[in-house]
Design a protein around this motif. Structure first.
Motif, PDB file in Angstrom:
ATOM      1  N   GLU A 199      -3.840  -1.057   7.490  1.00 22.72           N
ATOM      2  CA  GLU A 199      -2.913  -0.412   8.534  1.00 22.72           C
ATOM      3  C   GLU A 199      -3.124   1.100   8.081  1.00 22.72           C
ATOM      4  O   GLU A 199      -3.430   1.819   7.412  1.00 22.72           O
ATOM      5  CB  GLU A 199      -1.572  -1.100   8.160  1.00 22.72           C
ATOM      6  N   ILE A 200      -1.979   1.902   8.831  1.00 22.26           N
ATOM      7  CA  ILE A 200      -1.932   3.110   8.788  1.00 22.26           C
ATOM      8  C   ILE A 200      -0.304   3.514   8.406  1.00 22.26           C
ATOM      9  O   ILE A 200       0.663   3.199   9.235  1.00 22.26           O
ATOM     10  CB  ILE A 200      -2.394   4.025   9.828  1.00 22.26           C
ATOM     11  N   LEU A 201      -0.103   4.187   7.515  1.00 16.33           N
ATOM     12  CA  LEU A 201       1.164   4.600   7.324  1.00 16.33           C
ATOM     13  C   LEU A 201       1.305   6.360   7.285  1.00 16.33           C
ATOM     14  O   LEU A 201       0.527   6.871   6.378  1.00 16.33           O
ATOM     15  CB  LEU A 201       1.631   4.325   5.739  1.00 16.33           C
ATOM     16  N   GLU A 202       2.172   6.873   8.040  1.00 15.82           N
ATOM     17  CA  GLU A 202       2.138   8.211   8.363  1.00 15.82           C
ATOM     18  C   GLU A 202       3.383   8.708   7.935  1.00 15.82           C
ATOM     19  O   GLU A 202       4.433   8.134   8.105  1.00 15.82           O
ATOM     20  CB  GLU A 202       1.990   8.627   9.778  1.00 15.82           C
ATOM     21  N   ASP A 212      -2.453  -1.986   2.558  1.00 18.20           N
ATOM     22  CA  ASP A 212      -4.127  -1.839   2.405  1.00 18.20           C
ATOM     23  C   ASP A 212      -4.355  -1.064   3.718  1.00 18.20           C
ATOM     24  O   ASP A 212      -4.137  -1.403   4.905  1.00 18.20           O
ATOM     25  CB  ASP A 212      -4.659  -3.280   2.661  1.00 18.20           C
ATOM     26  N   GLY A 213      -4.821   0.121   3.474  1.00 22.64           N
ATOM     27  CA  GLY A 213      -5.171   1.034   4.495  1.00 22.64           C
ATOM     28  C   GLY A 213      -5.285   2.523   4.052  1.00 22.64           C
ATOM     29  O   GLY A 213      -5.808   2.947   3.172  1.00 22.64           O
ATOM     30  N   VAL A 214      -4.704   3.384   4.941  1.00 23.00           N
ATOM     31  CA  VAL A 214      -4.544   4.503   4.639  1.00 23.00           C
ATOM     32  C   VAL A 214      -3.287   5.202   4.969  1.00 23.00           C
ATOM     33  O   VAL A 214      -2.401   4.846   5.889  1.00 23.00           O
ATOM     34  CB  VAL A 214      -5.475   5.457   6.052  1.00 23.00           C
ATOM     35  N   VAL A 215      -2.762   5.887   3.910  1.00 24.20           N
ATOM     36  CA  VAL A 215      -1.522   6.746   3.961  1.00 24.20           C
ATOM     37  C   VAL A 215      -1.917   8.125   4.245  1.00 24.20           C
ATOM     38  O   VAL A 215      -2.804   8.870   3.465  1.00 24.20           O
ATOM     39  CB  VAL A 215      -1.050   6.541   2.566  1.00 24.20           C
ATOM     40  N   PHE A 216      -1.403   8.734   5.161  1.00 20.60           N
ATOM     41  CA  PHE A 216      -1.428  10.077   5.826  1.00 20.60           C
ATOM     42  C   PHE A 216      -0.444  10.878   5.586  1.00 20.60           C
ATOM     43  O   PHE A 216       0.744  10.614   6.112  1.00 20.60           O
ATOM     44  CB  PHE A 216      -2.079   9.841   7.196  1.00 20.60           C
ATOM     45  N   ALA A 217      -0.302  12.067   5.236  1.00 21.50           N
ATOM     46  CA  ALA A 217       0.652  13.184   4.988  1.00 21.50           C
ATOM     47  C   ALA A 217       0.090  14.387   5.572  1.00 21.50           C
ATOM     48  O   ALA A 217      -0.756  15.072   4.773  1.00 21.50           O
ATOM     49  CB  ALA A 217       1.171  13.286   3.501  1.00 21.50           C
ATOM     50  N   ASN A 218       0.622  15.094   6.619  1.00 23.84           N
ATOM     51  CA  ASN A 218       0.323  16.367   7.144  1.00 23.84           C
ATOM     52  C   ASN A 218       1.403  17.286   6.926  1.00 23.84           C
ATOM     53  O   ASN A 218       2.421  17.079   7.624  1.00 23.84           O
ATOM     54  CB  ASN A 218      -0.180  16.417   8.477  1.00 23.84           C
ATOM     55  N   GLU A 219       1.417  18.256   6.261  1.00 27.16           N
ATOM     56  CA  GLU A 219       2.280  19.452   6.140  1.00 27.16           C
ATOM     57  C   GLU A 219       3.583  18.673   5.775  1.00 27.16           C
ATOM     58  O   GLU A 219       4.797  18.850   6.379  1.00 27.16           O
ATOM     59  CB  GLU A 219       2.440  20.156   7.263  1.00 27.16           C
ATOM     60  N   VAL A 220       3.629  17.871   4.680  1.00 28.61           N
ATOM     61  CA  VAL A 220       5.217  17.224   4.222  1.00 28.61           C
ATOM     62  C   VAL A 220       5.298  17.803   2.823  1.00 28.61           C
ATOM     63  O   VAL A 220       6.455  18.219   2.540  1.00 28.61           O
ATOM     64  CB  VAL A 220       4.756  15.555   4.140  1.00 28.61           C
ATOM     65  N   ALA A 221       4.381  17.729   1.747  1.00 27.71           N
ATOM     66  CA  ALA A 221       4.690  18.243   0.616  1.00 27.71           C
ATOM     67  C   ALA A 221       5.083  19.618   0.371  1.00 27.71           C
ATOM     68  O   ALA A 221       5.924  20.029  -0.400  1.00 27.71           O
ATOM     69  CB  ALA A 221       3.287  18.058  -0.269  1.00 27.71           C
TER      70      ALA A 221
END
Length: 408
Positions: A103-106, A166-175
């Protein structure tokens, strides 16, 4: 505190004046913060930043105002072009293939542009994830995402999931929106820059730094083998960064965390020439360095210390897959392959534009995403994995001379 002078931090020099409706909202937030300061005295900048951005119903991210795109205050890579999401989708596909699905978690979905382009590209390639979830705490952004992604089967979360991912955790300009403490060096001590009141608005108030901030400064100096800078040197520290990393990776049983953000490794972050730190604000596509004006009406941001993020990943049991610039990551994922496309982008309706016009638009987008003067060098990408080793490192592979791992 006297009201002889109107308390009004909404007269920003050199910036467009907000609308009367925006000023009315900002004043409600400003008076909420003012009440906190009147009750307890000057507050740490991290508290002020948190209130400006996230105060329930009042903050920049929790109240309904345009933030992304031409009508907002800034533009992120997914809004520039679908080519960003389509390129990252190739990295996602590699991870899902290794895992036999996933899965993908954004984290923070913005306008939904990334989810739309990534999912469409994965579908085109026959690599659909088992599910796509977005953790979004902003009510208005969630509504905007639902309208855009309603037919794509996306799910929304209020908090980090407790079950294994299980998969990808994606963070764009969050931190870069995590609250930071602001500090200044003097010949005698480390000062914490708090926020207090004057007759017309907010002002900086120096206070002796708490022990945790002093310890952070001394630890950085030990690792770098030098003082951070001369008297008057100012910078930031994000005390919540390790906890944030631990929280978002805790459910990741197998897979990859991808963090895209403005930032540096520690030596660059605390370079002697960066004596005013990295703190800045975005308001109507203008950047300025005064966070004490326009409370709740502008984005407040500080660059990410990627060395601190990588160390937090080590402590969380993550493997360092790679660290590079956005330019080299996207090139590693094949962003230039899209320049030769003849047909309309698969992830948007046919526009009827000529092949030449479409190619020119794609070429312009790739330049914005990859050139040093645009986002290419200023945004860095950190990959942290669990159960992958250095496999599925498309965006970090093949550019050993251009990886930045040694800068962490």
């Amino acid at each position: 505190m006297t009201d002889a002078v109107v308390f009004d931090p909404f007269r920003p020099a050199g910036l467009p004046h907000p609308s009367p409706e925006a000023v009315a909202h900002g004043r409600r937030t400003a008076h909420h913060i003012r009440g906190r300061i009147e009750a307890q005295g000057p507050i740490p900048f991290s508290d002020y930043m948190e209130l400006c951005l996230n105060a329930p119903g009042l903050g920049y991210y929790t109240a309904g105002s345009a933030k992304f795109g031409p009508e907002g205050d800034f533009v992120t890579a997914p809004e520039i072009s679908p080519l960003f999401g389509r390129s990252v989708a190739r990295q996602v596909e590699s991870v899902l293939e290794l895992l036999g699905g996933g899965e993908i978690l954004e984290l923070g979905g913005g306008t939904g542009a990334f989810a739309e382009s990534c999912l469409t590209e994965l579908s085109r390639r026959g690599a659909n994830p088992r599910r796509y979830r977005i953790l979004e705490t902003s009510p208005d952004l969630r509504d905007r995402q639902r309208r855009r992604l309603g037919t794509l089967g996306v799910e929304w979360l209020d908090a980090i999931p407790e079950e294994p991912v299980d998969g990808v955790v994606f963070a764009n300009e969050v931190a870069d929106a995590l609250p930071v403490e602001r500090f200044r060096l003097t010949p005698e001590r480390v000062e914490s820059l708090h926020v207090g009141l004057d007759a017309g608005g907010f002002r900086w108030v120096p206070r002796p730094a708490r022990s945790a901030l002093r310890d952070h400064v001394r630890a950085v100096e030990r690792r770098l083998g030098r003082p951070l800078g001369p008297a008057g040197y100012e910078s930031e520290w994000c005390p919540s960064l390790p906890g944030w990393l631990d929280a978002i990776t805790f459910p990741l049983r197998r897979g990859l965390l991808l963090v895209f953000d403005y930032g540096y490794g520690e030596a660059e972050y605390y370079h002697p020439d960066r004596g005013q730190g990295t703190l800045g604000c975005h308001y109507r596509h203008r950047w300025h360095d005064d966070p004490l004006v326009l409370p709740a009406l502008q984005d407040i941001t500080a660059s990410v210390d990627f060395s601190a993020l990588a160390r937090a990943g080590d402590a969380a049991g993550m493997d360092r897959v790679g660290f590079t610039t956005q330019a080299w990551f996207l090139i590693g994922c094949g962003v230039t392959d899209f320049l030769a496309e003849n047909g309309p982008d698969e992830d948007e309706p046919a526009t009827g534009r000529s092949v030449a016009v479409r190619r020119a638009a794609n070429a312009h987008a790739v330049r914005q995403l990859t050139l040093p003067g645009e986002m290419g060098e200023r945004i860095r990408v950190l990959g942290l994995g669990r159960g992958l080793g250095e496999r599925a490192a498309d965006g970090f592979a093949g550019f050993s001379g251009r990886r930045l791992d040694d800068r962490l």
